[in-house]
Design an enzyme around this catalytic site. Structure first.
Site: not given
Ligand code: PA5
Length: 357
Positions: A61-62, A103, A105, A108, A155, A241, A257, A351
């Protein structure tokens, strides 16, 4: 919830979403506006001026905001942009690289590893995070840190994780006209959310209709290289997700292709595929033709084919409008499966296990 009529039960949809994913989606236009203000107030050192390339490093998501940035900026700035989803950075990264370490959080490990390498290489780093180690390190190292609000899933924070980076590029004179693009984008998102909100019945709600088609099937999302490729990947990721279900994606013209040949066997499984074609007015005319012919090839073999069109004039609006529809689809799919869209147990488990070793 597994009765399609349940998508008309507001109570049941909301009961299925204790983490508030629908609420975060509803607030996306406001998030985008707030994100612009956050990005604009970021102080960028004057030495960040003329850069020769841009790298966005992040995961999941980041990282997706980086993909939007790449497509948006490729049209406008004459420098290469890449998105790095890895522990390691490409060798070309140096003191002329503008590097966004993103990131939500801030913890990561791949992003922290790439950040450390960028620091070693003397890149011009901007951290974008809600906190964690990334904030701590970047503040300690004296780099600009853009801090975005907490409380939602990464996300669901696409506005926060994209728009401040564009505001930085505007400050550096690499792009212009962001406010006008955002005005169109937020207007379109506000109109789309009215049509896709939980209160809107299935009969008038495109997102609920597509979720119903995805239910019990394997979604396969086809976009176009250099444009809706990012959206195809995003739809797939959101089904994974939020809906906790498998999905796959590919792009035109490449899939013409190889993948297009694979629609002969096994027929029983092919009948379980639900294809989505993401269509954009700006797609190359030959690609549009390819999409039409491909549709003819697979019709009657797959479960169904749905075409979804982008909205708006600006590239940001077109990409984001398609993304927004997919986001709602994934949450309604979660509702149909009776699953809370917010927790990502398998990511958390990975993680945690990695942190232990
Ligand atoms: O949507 C999510 O929770 C994940 O795809 C996170 O974005 C991914 O694990 C990376 O974590 P962060 O966005 O905290 O860096």
């Amino acid at each position: 919830m597994n009765n399609l009529n349940d998508l008309n039960s507001l109570e049941r949809i909301k009961a299925n979403d204790p983490g508030g994913m629908l609420d975060a989606l509803w607030k996306m236009p406001e998030q985008c506006e707030e994100a612009l203000a956050i990005g604009r107030k970021t102080e960028i050192p004057s030495k960040y001026g003329s850069v020769s390339n841009i790298v966005v490093t992040g995961l999941g998501g980041s990282a997706i905001g980086g993909d939007f940035l790449r497509l948006y900026v490729t049209d406008k700035a004459g420098i290469p942009v890449i998105v790095n989803r890895d522990y390691n950075l490409p060798a070309f990264v140096d003191s002329k690289t503008l590097l966004f370490a993103v990131s939500y959080s801030g913890n990561t490990e791949e992003t922290l590893s790439a950040y450390a390498q960028a620091r070693e290489k003397g890149a011009r780093i901007v951290a974008l995070t809600n906190g964690g180690k990334l904030r701590q390190l970047a503040e300690g190292d004296g780099y600009p840190v853009i801090v975005v609000p907490a409380g939602i899933s990464p996300r669901a924070a696409t506005g926060y994780l994209l728009i401040p980076t564009l505001a930085v590029l505007e400050k550096l004179g690499l792009i212009s006209g962001l406010a006008v693009e955002l005005e169109e984008l937020t207007r379109i998102l506000r109109s789309l959310r009215e049509q896709m909100q939980p209160e809107a019945p299935v009969e008038q709600n495109t997102a609920k209709q597509i979720a119903a088609r995805f239910y019990g099937k394997i979604p396969v999302i086809w976009g176009v290289g250099g444009s809706t490729e990012v959206v195809a990947m995003r739809w797939k990721g959101q089904v994974n997700e939020n809906g906790k279900a498998p999905a796959y994606w590919n792009i035109f013209p490449e899939l013409n292709h190889n993948e297009i040949v694979g629609f002969e066997e096994p027929t029983a499984l092919l009948g379980q595929l639900e294809i989505v074609l993401l269509r954009d007015t700006d797609d190359h005319p030959r690609v549009q033709k390819r999409m039409d012919i491909s549709k003819d090839i697979i019709k009657g073999v797959v479960s169904g084919i749905t075409e979804v069109r982008s909205q708006g004039e600006g590239r940001l609006s077109r990409l984001f409008s398609l993304t927004y529809i997919g986001d709602y689809v994934s949450v309604y799919l979660a509702a149909l499966y009776g699953i809370d869209p917010t927790p990502v147990r398998n990511i958390d488990y990975l993680k945690q296990k990695l942190a232990e070793s």
